[in-house]
Write a protein that holds these residues in place. Structure first.
Motif, mmCIF file in Angstrom:
data_model
loop_
_atom_site.group_PDB
_atom_site.id
_atom_site.type_symbol
_atom_site.label_atom_id
_atom_site.label_comp_id
_atom_site.label_asym_id
_atom_site.label_seq_id
_atom_site.Cartn_x
_atom_site.Cartn_y
_atom_site.Cartn_z
ATOM 1 N N PHE A 12 0.839 -1.188 0.000
ATOM 2 C CA PHE A 12 0.000 0.000 0.000
ATOM 3 C C PHE A 12 0.880 1.244 0.000
ATOM 4 O O PHE A 12 1.816 1.358 0.810
ATOM 5 C CB PHE A 12 -0.918 0.004 1.234
ATOM 6 N N GLU A 13 0.582 2.156 -0.908
ATOM 7 C CA GLU A 13 1.325 3.401 -0.996
ATOM 8 C C GLU A 13 0.386 4.565 -0.694
ATOM 9 O O GLU A 13 -0.794 4.533 -1.054
ATOM 10 C CB GLU A 13 1.919 3.571 -2.404
ATOM 11 N N PRO A 14 0.881 5.597 -0.015
ATOM 12 C CA PRO A 14 0.033 6.754 0.287
ATOM 13 C C PRO A 14 -0.342 7.507 -0.986
ATOM 14 O O PRO A 14 0.501 7.759 -1.845
ATOM 15 C CB PRO A 14 0.916 7.602 1.205
ATOM 16 N N THR A 15 -1.610 7.858 -1.099
ATOM 17 C CA THR A 15 -2.088 8.595 -2.277
ATOM 18 C C THR A 15 -2.593 9.983 -1.926
ATOM 19 O O THR A 15 -2.641 10.865 -2.778
ATOM 20 C CB THR A 15 -3.214 7.824 -2.978
ATOM 21 N N CYS A 16 -2.998 10.165 -0.668
ATOM 22 C CA CYS A 16 -3.462 11.471 -0.246
ATOM 23 C C CYS A 16 -3.358 11.583 1.267
ATOM 24 O O CYS A 16 -3.161 10.577 1.957
ATOM 25 C CB CYS A 16 -4.892 11.742 -0.707
ATOM 26 N N ALA A 17 -3.467 12.797 1.766
ATOM 27 C CA ALA A 17 -3.429 13.037 3.205
ATOM 28 C C ALA A 17 -4.418 14.141 3.544
ATOM 29 O O ALA A 17 -4.676 15.041 2.747
ATOM 30 C CB ALA A 17 -2.017 13.433 3.644
ATOM 31 N N LEU A 18 -4.993 14.051 4.722
ATOM 32 C CA LEU A 18 -5.933 15.049 5.202
ATOM 33 C C LEU A 18 -5.398 15.676 6.477
ATOM 34 O O LEU A 18 -4.893 14.980 7.360
ATOM 35 C CB LEU A 18 -7.307 14.422 5.490
ATOM 36 N N VAL A 19 -5.525 16.986 6.568
ATOM 37 C CA VAL A 19 -5.164 17.703 7.785
ATOM 38 C C VAL A 19 -6.407 18.442 8.268
ATOM 39 O O VAL A 19 -7.031 19.197 7.508
ATOM 40 C CB VAL A 19 -4.014 18.703 7.539
ATOM 41 N N PHE A 20 -6.769 18.185 9.519
ATOM 42 C CA PHE A 20 -7.953 18.812 10.101
ATOM 43 C C PHE A 20 -7.546 19.995 10.970
ATOM 44 O O PHE A 20 -6.689 19.872 11.851
ATOM 45 C CB PHE A 20 -8.725 17.793 10.945
ATOM 46 N N TYR A 21 -8.168 21.132 10.726
ATOM 47 C CA TYR A 21 -7.952 22.328 11.527
ATOM 48 C C TYR A 21 -9.251 22.645 12.271
ATOM 49 O O TYR A 21 -10.336 22.573 11.699
ATOM 50 C CB TYR A 21 -7.583 23.525 10.642
ATOM 51 N N GLN A 22 -9.120 22.967 13.561
ATOM 52 C CA GLN A 22 -10.286 23.330 14.337
ATOM 53 C C GLN A 22 -10.080 24.674 15.019
ATOM 54 O O GLN A 22 -8.973 24.975 15.493
ATOM 55 C CB GLN A 22 -10.620 22.264 15.390
ATOM 56 N N CYS A 23 -11.139 25.446 15.070
ATOM 57 C CA CYS A 23 -11.098 26.756 15.694
ATOM 58 C C CYS A 23 -11.224 26.605 17.213
ATOM 59 O O CYS A 23 -12.065 25.842 17.688
ATOM 60 C CB CYS A 23 -12.226 27.629 15.142
ATOM 61 N N LYS A 24 -10.398 27.303 17.969
ATOM 62 C CA LYS A 24 -10.408 27.203 19.421
ATOM 63 C C LYS A 24 -11.183 28.341 20.080
ATOM 64 O O LYS A 24 -11.082 28.562 21.283
ATOM 65 C CB LYS A 24 -8.974 27.189 19.957
ATOM 66 N N THR A 25 -11.936 29.075 19.295
ATOM 67 C CA THR A 25 -12.663 30.226 19.843
ATOM 68 C C THR A 25 -14.022 29.831 20.405
ATOM 69 O O THR A 25 -14.773 30.682 20.860
ATOM 70 C CB THR A 25 -12.864 31.288 18.744
ATOM 71 N N GLY A 26 -14.356 28.528 20.371
ATOM 72 C CA GLY A 26 -15.615 28.065 20.930
ATOM 73 C C GLY A 26 -16.685 27.803 19.894
ATOM 74 O O GLY A 26 -17.754 27.295 20.209
ATOM 75 N N PHE A 27 -16.434 28.126 18.633
ATOM 76 C CA PHE A 27 -17.433 27.899 17.587
ATOM 77 C C PHE A 27 -17.369 26.473 17.023
ATOM 78 O O PHE A 27 -18.237 26.064 16.279
ATOM 79 C CB PHE A 27 -17.234 28.907 16.450
ATOM 80 N N ASN A 28 -16.255 25.785 17.367
ATOM 81 C CA ASN A 28 -16.081 24.393 16.941
ATOM 82 C C ASN A 28 -16.139 24.244 15.427
ATOM 83 O O ASN A 28 -16.628 23.256 14.897
ATOM 84 C CB ASN A 28 -17.142 23.487 17.583
ATOM 85 N N ASN A 29 -15.661 25.240 14.706
ATOM 86 C CA ASN A 29 -15.589 25.151 13.252
ATOM 87 C C ASN A 29 -14.399 24.284 12.856
ATOM 88 O O ASN A 29 -13.333 24.333 13.489
ATOM 89 C CB ASN A 29 -15.433 26.539 12.633
ATOM 90 N N THR A 30 -14.594 23.462 11.801
ATOM 91 C CA THR A 30 -13.530 22.567 11.336
ATOM 92 C C THR A 30 -13.255 22.828 9.868
ATOM 93 O O THR A 30 -14.189 23.000 9.066
ATOM 94 C CB THR A 30 -13.937 21.088 11.526
#
Length: 235
Positions: A12-30
């Motif tokens: 198996f070879e890597p084909t893609c990667a995901l990076v998740f960013y979340q807001c820490k201001t309390g809105f819980n936006n991703t």
């Protein structure tokens, strides 16, 4: 010398990667950023698109039917003849033996221990069929099948379990499913012949009356041969 290492396994070879960013201001936006992979290096970062999200969801989808596939607990038992993991259908045989039998009082047969003939069992999680054999030798594909000499069994081998609460849905083990069906069959009360089907040569009631608690072997001469051989019922 030829290098055949690549034929041993799938790599198996890597084909893609995901990076998740979340807001820490309390809105819980991703926010999700998608990276293509090139020689193991993430490149071309961009927001995860709808189509890329769909492809990811499809790749992670689990077939619920495969979650409860029938499997062996280890070395397959010698009496197992056939099984299909996906459909949960199994075929096995049991040798002649003494078993505790239970009869409805309306038959006039007392319950007790009796010698029973060799049997072939066909089952899935919901239904059971049984046939008899003339000898305890492991059957071959050409071995003829006989009517199971019991009450509550139709001419095609189907078993009427009556009001017995069958609970095999969560069973994932071949061995456990086999044991469950044998217990259900022999621990329920035999009560009547099905659709005037007499499964033996002679009187079925008298036969079991004579066998209960007397230690005699089952009279295989009373078995009725069907038109089927083992090969006709294998999966």
């Amino acid at each position: 010398m030829e290098d055949i290492t690549n034929s041993f396994a799938n790599y198996f070879e890597p084909t893609c990667a995901l990076v998740f960013y979340q807001c820490k201001t309390g809105f819980n936006n991703t926010y999700v950023e998608y990276f293509d992979m090139e020689n193991g290096v993430p490149i071309n970062p961009h927001p995860l698109s709808v189509n890329e999200g769909k492809r990811l969801a499809k790749a992670l989808q689990v077939d619920e039917e495969n979650l409860n596939l029938l499997k062996s607990d280890g070395i397959v038992n010698n009496n197992l003849l056939s099984f299909d993991a996906k459909s949960s259908k199994i075929v096995w045989y049991t040798k002649a033996q003494f078993r505790e039998l239970f009869f409805n009082k309306n038959l006039g047969i007392k319950s007790g221990k009796a010698h029973t003939p060799p049997m072939v069992w066909i089952a899935d999680r919901e239904t059971l069929k049984v046939f008899a054999l003339s000898t305890s030798r492991k059957p071959t594909i050409n071995t003829p099948l006989y009517n199971a000499p019991y009450f509550n069994v139709y001419v095609d081998g189907s078993v009427c379990m009556g009001t017995v609460d069958i609970s095999t849905v969560e069973t994932g083990s071949v061995d456990e499913l086999m044991k469950l069906w044998e217990n259900y069959f022999f621990n329920s009360y035999f009560s009547h012949l099905m659709s005037d089907h007499n499964p033996v040569k002679g009187n079925c009631v008298m036969m079991w009356e004579n066998l209960i608690d007397n230690g005699k072997f089952f009279p295989t001469a009373m078995l009725v041969k069907t038109s089927k051989k083992l090969n006709d019922i294998l999966l």
